[in-house]
Design an enzyme around this catalytic site. Structure first.
Site, short mmCIF file in Angstrom:
data_model
loop_
_atom_site.label_atom_id
_atom_site.label_comp_id
_atom_site.label_asym_id
_atom_site.label_seq_id
_atom_site.Cartn_x
_atom_site.Cartn_y
_atom_site.Cartn_z
N TYR A 112 8.01 22.36 40.76
CA TYR A 112 7.41 23.48 40.02
C TYR A 112 5.94 23.58 40.38
O TYR A 112 5.57 23.34 41.53
CB TYR A 112 7.68 23.24 38.52
CG TYR A 112 7.43 24.45 37.68
CD1 TYR A 112 8.00 25.68 38.03
CD2 TYR A 112 6.64 24.38 36.55
CE1 TYR A 112 7.76 26.81 37.27
CE2 TYR A 112 6.41 25.51 35.77
CZ TYR A 112 6.96 26.72 36.14
OH TYR A 112 6.71 27.83 35.39
N LYS A 167 36.24 33.09 38.65
CA LYS A 167 35.91 33.41 40.05
C LYS A 167 34.73 32.56 40.51
O LYS A 167 34.68 32.09 41.64
CB LYS A 167 35.54 34.89 40.20
CG LYS A 167 36.69 35.85 39.92
CD LYS A 167 37.43 36.25 41.18
CE LYS A 167 38.65 37.06 40.81
NZ LYS A 167 39.56 37.41 41.85
N GLU A 209 34.34 43.01 40.68
CA GLU A 209 35.58 42.44 40.16
C GLU A 209 36.07 43.22 38.95
O GLU A 209 35.30 43.52 38.04
CB GLU A 209 35.33 40.97 39.76
CG GLU A 209 36.56 40.23 39.30
CD GLU A 209 37.65 40.14 40.37
OE1 GLU A 209 37.33 39.91 41.55
OE2 GLU A 209 38.83 40.32 40.03
N ASP A 210 37.37 43.52 38.99
CA ASP A 210 38.05 44.14 37.84
C ASP A 210 37.33 45.39 37.33
O ASP A 210 37.17 45.60 36.12
CB ASP A 210 38.26 43.10 36.72
CG ASP A 210 39.33 42.06 37.14
OD1 ASP A 210 39.94 42.23 38.21
OD2 ASP A 210 39.52 41.09 36.41
N ASP A 235 39.37 43.17 44.05
CA ASP A 235 40.70 43.70 43.70
C ASP A 235 41.21 44.64 44.77
O ASP A 235 42.42 44.77 44.96
CB ASP A 235 40.63 44.39 42.34
CG ASP A 235 40.24 43.40 41.28
OD1 ASP A 235 41.10 42.63 40.85
OD2 ASP A 235 39.04 43.35 40.94
N LEU A 268 48.90 52.83 42.70
CA LEU A 268 47.92 53.15 43.75
C LEU A 268 46.50 53.14 43.20
O LEU A 268 45.70 54.01 43.47
CB LEU A 268 48.26 54.51 44.37
CG LEU A 268 49.64 54.59 45.03
CD1 LEU A 268 50.02 56.04 45.33
CD2 LEU A 268 49.67 53.75 46.31
N ALA A 270 43.09 50.39 42.30
CA ALA A 270 42.16 49.66 43.16
C ALA A 270 42.94 48.82 44.18
O ALA A 270 42.78 48.96 45.40
CB ALA A 270 41.27 48.77 42.30
N ASN A 347 48.92 40.54 37.38
CA ASN A 347 48.59 39.41 36.52
C ASN A 347 48.31 39.94 35.12
O ASN A 347 47.80 41.04 34.98
CB ASN A 347 47.34 38.69 37.05
CG ASN A 347 47.64 37.96 38.33
OD1 ASN A 347 48.62 37.24 38.42
ND2 ASN A 347 46.80 38.15 39.34
N1 NAI Z 1 47.51 39.03 42.74
C1 NAI Z 1 46.28 39.43 42.96
O1 NAI Z 1 45.50 38.83 43.72
C2 NAI Z 1 45.78 40.67 42.30
C3 NAI Z 1 46.50 41.30 41.33
N2 NAI Z 1 46.04 42.44 40.76
C4 NAI Z 1 46.81 43.01 39.67
O2 NAI Z 1 47.16 44.34 39.94
C5 NAI Z 1 47.19 45.07 38.72
C6 NAI Z 1 46.42 46.37 38.90
O3 NAI Z 1 45.05 46.09 39.14
P1 NAI Z 1 44.07 47.23 39.69
O4 NAI Z 1 44.62 47.87 40.90
O5 NAI Z 1 42.72 46.63 39.72
O6 NAI Z 1 44.14 48.27 38.45
P2 NAI Z 1 44.03 49.84 38.46
O7 NAI Z 1 43.94 50.24 37.03
O8 NAI Z 1 42.96 50.29 39.39
O9 NAI Z 1 45.44 50.34 39.07
C7 NAI Z 1 46.67 50.36 38.40
C8 NAI Z 1 47.44 51.57 38.92
O10 NAI Z 1 48.80 51.46 38.51
C9 NAI Z 1 49.24 52.74 38.11
N3 NAI Z 1 50.39 52.59 37.22
C10 NAI Z 1 50.41 52.15 35.95
N4 NAI Z 1 51.69 52.15 35.48
C11 NAI Z 1 52.47 52.62 36.47
C12 NAI Z 1 53.85 52.85 36.60
N5 NAI Z 1 54.69 52.65 35.58
N6 NAI Z 1 54.33 53.32 37.77
C13 NAI Z 1 53.48 53.56 38.81
N7 NAI Z 1 52.16 53.36 38.74
C14 NAI Z 1 51.65 52.89 37.60
C15 NAI Z 1 48.02 53.35 37.43
O11 NAI Z 1 48.12 54.76 37.34
C16 NAI Z 1 46.92 52.90 38.36
O12 NAI Z 1 46.70 53.81 39.42
C17 NAI Z 1 46.65 44.15 37.63
O13 NAI Z 1 47.71 43.63 36.88
C18 NAI Z 1 45.98 43.03 38.40
O14 NAI Z 1 46.09 41.79 37.73
C19 NAI Z 1 44.85 43.03 41.14
C20 NAI Z 1 44.10 42.43 42.09
C21 NAI Z 1 44.47 41.17 42.69
C1 PYR Z 2 43.56 38.08 40.75
C2 PYR Z 2 42.84 39.27 40.32
O1 PYR Z 2 41.76 39.55 40.80
C3 PYR Z 2 43.44 40.13 39.34
O2 PYR Z 2 44.57 39.92 38.92
O3 PYR Z 2 42.76 41.11 38.95
MG MG Z 3 40.75 41.07 39.66
#
Ligand code: NAI
Ligand code: PYR
Ligand code: MG
Length: 438
Positions: A112, A167, A209-210, A235, A268, A270, A347
């Site tokens: 320091y 994370k 993130e998220d 994501d 479709l 993030a 998740n």
């Molecule tokens: N395994 C991994 O490494 C990761 C997993 N995820 C998971 O993916 C999921 C989505 O995350 P994001 O893409 O960040 O969220 P987000 O909110 O950007 O996307 C979700 C999409 O799913 C659509 N959706 C919801 N219900 C639906 C249905 N019944 N039929 C068709 N489309 C539908 C929504 O309209 C939206 O466009 C979360 O559960 C997250 O935990 C996300 C990132 C990493």
């Molecule tokens: C793993 C992750 O980033 C998620 O489920 O949003």
């Molecule tokens: Mg995430």
């Protein structure tokens, strides 16, 4: 094996007599509870206390376990039931620590004032020396606005903090990077961009993130444009990298040419849009997608993918199905086609359990616990920080995916995240590409 996601520590008091532990164990097993660790906490002349970890399929089964123990009578009693995961989070998961040993006045003056002042001057004269004399080059901001925390939705940044701390813990463990959670009390893209830019001097990189869609696309694009440090929305791109790696491994195992396969993306947002973009850029000819939201489908079409009208149609036409909707149980076993690759990545609960997909005829199946962006982001940032790169390019993401696939053993879709080789290989591959661009 059914999922056993409800894990509790049950403190059981029994009279100190042989046979009582056996009676407790039998009672737990009789209603389907699975015993993990048993720790004897106290043996007294009259009673013994044991902390028994029990894994249950759901809350109902947990209640049945507790009732079964209480019903034993004869002085056997449940004293407390506690949640190990909650307990492990008490006080949070991370802590900023000093690397210096401060024991003497000389140490104090070095760490320091007055010694530090000269270091400040050195950096003032040559700002790039901050990379040498501060931790900035090894520190990444983990930024969220809390709008898409896992599949839990818009639960706010503070409720999302356990994910951000997680994370940060993974950054430290797998890449030796300091991750600093930044919780933003705004969902306005202008304000998010302005805030992240304002705090950016203290960081070597930004991990978004998220942050929910569609505003995450604008936020990431603008920050990439306006900052000269690497920015990545995990994501989107971390997930796309790991998904590509899993699909490369599945195709290698099945002897299929990925570029000829038909890929279907359910959701479709993030993650989903970035996965589609990754496959299209990798040379896959046919990438279909469904979403409840018409604008999300239009975005897919703008990148060259083909939106479909229904989940049923997608399930019938695609060889590889990936889902990121956040909707547990969306994919029914009767929708699965023989030999299909099913990656249900939401998740905390997937669109279909891998065991159910395999039972229904899938060739390969996995969920978000194994196909998880933890396999990508630590190594990707280690690579760009090592190289001093200003951005993360598509080529870096592709080599990261190929590095993950190269660490995958035959018959598996992805490597185990605790295998240090995978993070090292991702970092090495990314650093090599990043180094070429400098
Ligand atoms: N395994 C991994 O490494 C990761 C997993 N995820 C998971 O993916 C999921 C989505 O995350 P994001 O893409 O960040 O969220 P987000 O909110 O950007 O996307 C979700 C999409 O799913 C659509 N959706 C919801 N219900 C639906 C249905 N019944 N039929 C068709 N489309 C539908 C929504 O309209 C939206 O466009 C979360 O559960 C997250 O935990 C996300 C990132 C990493
Ligand atoms: C793993 C992750 O980033 C998620 O489920 O949003
Ligand atoms: Mg995430």
């Amino acid at each position: 094996m059914p999922e056993r996601n409800v894990i509790r520590s049950i403190m059981v008091e029994t009279p100190s007599k042989p046979g009582n532990l056996g009676r407790v164990a039998t009672a737990i097993g009789s209603v389907g509870g699975d015993i993990g660790d048993i720790v004897t906490v106290q043996i007294g002349p009259f009673t013994t206390m044991r902390d028994i970890t029990v894994h249950c399929e759901n809350e109902e089964q947990l209640h049945a376990v507790i009732d079964a123990i209480q019903c034993l009578g004869g002085g056997i009693r449940v004293r407390t039931v506690s949640d190990d995961v909650l307990r492990a989070h008490e006080g949070g998961k991370i802590h900023m620590k000093s690397k210096m040993d401060i024991r003497s006045l000389a140490d104090l003056r070095r760490v320091y004032t007055p010694g530090v002042a000269n270091v400040c001057r050195v950096i003032q004269e040559e700002p790039e020396k901050a990379r040498i004399y501060t931790s900035i080059g090894n520190t990444v901001a983990i930024v969220t606005d809390g709008t898409a925390i896992l599949g839990l939705g818009d639960i706010g940044p503070v409720a999302g903090m356990p994910v951000m701390e997680g994370k940060a813990a993974l950054f430290d463990r797998f890449a030796g990077i300091s991750g600093v959670p930044i919780l933003l009390n705004t969902k306005d893209p202008d304000e998010i961009v302005r805030t992240v830019k304002t705090i950016s001097p203290g960081f070597g990189g930004i991990l978004l993130e998220d942050i929910g869609s569609p505003h995450c696309f604008e936020v990431e694009n603008r920050l990439k444009e306006e900052l000269d440090i690497p920015v990545m929305h995990d994501d989107q791109h971390g997930t796309a990298v790991v998904t590509l790696a899993a699909v490369i491994s599945a195709c290698r195992c099945a002897g299929v040419d990925l570029k000829e396969a038909v890929v279907g993306q359910v959701g479709l947002g993030a993650a989903g849009l970035a996965i589609c973009r990754m496959f299209l850029a990798y040379g896959v000819q046919r990438v279909h997608g469904v979403d409840l939201n018409e604008d999300a489908k239009k975005r897919l079409a703008a990148y060259g993918g083909e939106p479909l009208d229904s989940l049923e149609e997608l399930m019938q036409t695609c060889d590889i199905v990936i889902s990121t909707t956040g909707v547990p149980g969306l994919i029914k076993p009767e929708m699965i086609q023989k030999g299909q690759v099913i990656l249900a990545l939401s998740n905390p609960k997937p669109e279909i359990e891998p065991e159910d997909a395999l039972k229904a005829g899938a060739g390969f199946a996995a969920d978000g616990r194994s196909v998880n962006n933890v396999l990508g982001f630590p190594g990707i940032f280690r690579g760009v920080l090592n190289a001093g790169a200003k951005r993360i390019t598509h080529e870096m993401l592709v080599v990261a995916a190929e590095a993950i696939a190269s660490c995958t053993r035959d018959g598996e879709l992805v490597p185990h995240p605790l295998n240090p080789k995978v993070h090292r290989e991702v970092a090495r591959a990314v650093e090599e590409v990043a180094g070429r661009g400098l």
